[in-house]
Enzyme design. Structure first.
Site, PDB file in Angstrom:
ATOM      1  N   CYS A  78      61.528  60.727  28.209  1.00  0.00           N
ATOM      2  CA  CYS A  78      62.845  61.190  27.734  1.00  0.00           C
ATOM      3  C   CYS A  78      63.538  62.110  28.739  1.00  0.00           C
ATOM      4  O   CYS A  78      62.893  62.777  29.564  1.00  0.00           O
ATOM      5  CB  CYS A  78      62.688  61.949  26.426  1.00  0.00           C
ATOM      6  SG  CYS A  78      62.192  60.927  25.035  1.00  0.00           S
ATOM      7  N   GLU A 121      65.057  64.980  28.159  1.00  0.00           N
ATOM      8  CA  GLU A 121      64.800  66.418  28.001  1.00  0.00           C
ATOM      9  C   GLU A 121      63.526  66.826  28.725  1.00  0.00           C
ATOM     10  O   GLU A 121      63.461  67.874  29.374  1.00  0.00           O
ATOM     11  CB  GLU A 121      64.638  66.778  26.515  1.00  0.00           C
ATOM     12  CG  GLU A 121      65.826  66.457  25.654  1.00  0.00           C
ATOM     13  CD  GLU A 121      65.739  65.068  25.035  1.00  0.00           C
ATOM     14  OE1 GLU A 121      65.515  64.089  25.776  1.00  0.00           O
ATOM     15  OE2 GLU A 121      65.910  64.968  23.815  1.00  0.00           O
TER      16      GLU A 121
END
Ligand code: THU
Length: 133
Positions: free
Chosen positions: A53, A55
């Site tokens: 991901c 993040e």
């Protein structure tokens, strides 16, 4: 750098996404106390569970440049969602380890949705190093 500029960086980071499977580009940007910004985007793999991901890539990017939990002040993310894009469960666990409790998490969408939160709201009762004692 203000929050609006950080969100803009997260939106720009989407252009770095490698997402040929989901076609869902996510961008993230981490702001440090000394004004540095570290970007992340989601990077996918034909072996789907290996997808990473945005993040987590942004946080790992900051750490790879020598920054630690208490050096970080804000994390913005953005995707083409109707409402604010929300970090997945795995990212919440990583954020709780690597990002400060009082750090601002800014969930946005490219369509204009905007919501500020923090990791205690996103992951109450988190598992942590204290549980290993
Ligand atoms: N994804 C992120 O990068 N961050 C999120 O907060 C949600 C999901 C990615 C993982 C995968 O590459 C794609 O979005 C679809 O789930």
């Amino acid at each position: 750098m203000d929050k609006k500029e950080l969100v803009q960086k997260a939106k720009e980071a989407r252009s770095l996404s490698y997402s040929p499977y989901s076609h869902f580009a996510v961008g993230a940007a981490v702001l440090t106390k000394d004004g540095q910004v570290f970007l992340g985007a989601n990077i996918e793999n034909s072996a789907y569970p290996l997808c990473m991901c945005a993040e987590r890539n942004a946080l790992y990017n900051a750490y790879m440049h020598g920054y630690k939990k208490n050096d970080l002040v804000a994390l913005a993310l953005s995707a083409d969602t109707d409402g604010p894009c929300s970090p997945c469960g795995a990212c919440r666990q990583v954020i709780s380890e690597l990002f400060p409790k009082d750090g601002v998490i800014i969930m946005t969408s490219v369509k204009g949705a905007y919501q500020e939160t923090n990791i205690e709201e996103l992951l109450p009762y988190a598992f942590s190093e204290d549980d290993l004692k």
